[in-house]
Design a protein around this motif. Structure first.
Motif, PDB file in Angstrom:
ATOM      1  N   LYS B   5       0.853  -1.186   0.000  1.00  0.00           N
ATOM      2  CA  LYS B   5       0.000   0.000   0.000  1.00  0.00           C
ATOM      3  C   LYS B   5       0.894   1.242   0.000  1.00  0.00           C
ATOM      4  N   GLU B  46      -3.312   3.647  -2.371  1.00  0.00           N
ATOM      5  CA  GLU B  46      -3.526   2.683  -3.451  1.00  0.00           C
ATOM      6  C   GLU B  46      -2.747   1.385  -3.189  1.00  0.00           C
ATOM      7  N   THR B  47      -3.336   0.257  -3.577  1.00  0.00           N
ATOM      8  CA  THR B  47      -2.637  -1.022  -3.449  1.00  0.00           C
ATOM      9  C   THR B  47      -1.932  -1.308  -4.766  1.00  0.00           C
ATOM     10  N   ASP B  77      -9.681  -2.910  -6.867  1.00  0.00           N
ATOM     11  CA  ASP B  77     -10.455  -3.188  -5.646  1.00  0.00           C
ATOM     12  C   ASP B  77     -11.397  -4.348  -5.935  1.00  0.00           C
ATOM     13  N   ASN B  78     -11.647  -5.137  -4.925  1.00  0.00           N
ATOM     14  CA  ASN B  78     -12.555  -6.292  -5.126  1.00  0.00           C
ATOM     15  C   ASN B  78     -14.009  -5.834  -5.171  1.00  0.00           C
TER      16      ASN B  78
END
Lengths: 78, 78, 78, 78, 78
Positions: B5, B46-47, B77-78
């Motif tokens: 992250k 943000e990942t 994102d999931n």
């Protein structure tokens, strides 16, 4: 190499152009999560063998791929 | 690759000439802080997906870049 | 290099084409399990010397092998 | 890359011929001590950015240098 | 690079052909044991500087050596 268990898949719509088409799997390797490129079509729960570093990138021969972890085999059940 | 992250940005006015222009982001990857070059314009929180080692440096084609960590994608994102 | 003790063998029927023929041994190196290619025919219980990374792949001269851990010697008993 | 704080200097009178002339600094990176080549003239207490592996050696263009850790920048104070 | 203290020697009668002639020393680096090739003739108890990975193998110019850890210097006593 290290052994790990596939625990999921990672999706990245926005990525660098040179990332090859194909699956990026989330693999649990002794508690550490690694994201590896999967050329074999492995399923969640499968035990796989992962190679890392420039050796993983060397698998891609058409263009330079920014891939530092590659599934090179599925480990047979005992 | 590893997932992390984005937690901030690093500024380095005095640096080696071959460091490419662009953002150096601070990324938390399972508690470990990595400084990665960001060609995608990622934001804090943000990942991201990071590739490491000589594979990261191989992304830079004009000149030899002393970069051993590169953001290659933003994880959906999931 | 690191020292380790051979603890078993790994079988992978479904694998990437470029994995060389030969044994893949499971080696315990200070509590960490590494899967290494074995060109020497080592036995379970043997103490071995492992080289890692692109140096391991460099051992294979006919074709590019996706091998990042190689047994380069068996350590003599004292 | 990783961030670290310069904690000292290392002197090695007897060394391999290919070690380049210049300072070898002791850097604390999250509790781990790394010895890095310093082309920038950093001082004790300075926060620096370190690149590792073959990427660090690639900085040296005249001859092959056995250097696997290189200071590539001094991090600005906030 | 990392610093370590020489704690012993490793003997390997049965080894891969490309292992160069010379001493393989056991080095304690912050509690982790590394086996490094020693081109300098270091003694037990000596504090040494070790380079790792393909950078270590690059020291050997006659033939490709499967060496991923090399002693590049003996650290002076303060």
């Amino acid at each position: 190499m290290i052994k790990g268990k596939v625990i999921g898949k990672v999706w990245s719509t926005r990525h660098v152009d040179t990332v090859p088409n194909g699956a990026l799997l989330e693999v649990d390797a002794s508690g550490q999560t690694i994201i590896a490129f999967d050329p074999l079509g492995c399923a969640t729960g499968e035990t796989v063998l992962i190679t890392q570093g420039s050796v993983a990138a060397g698998f891609f021969t058409k263009a330079k791929a920014p891939i530092d972890a590659l599934i090179i085999g599925s480990i047979d059940d005992n």
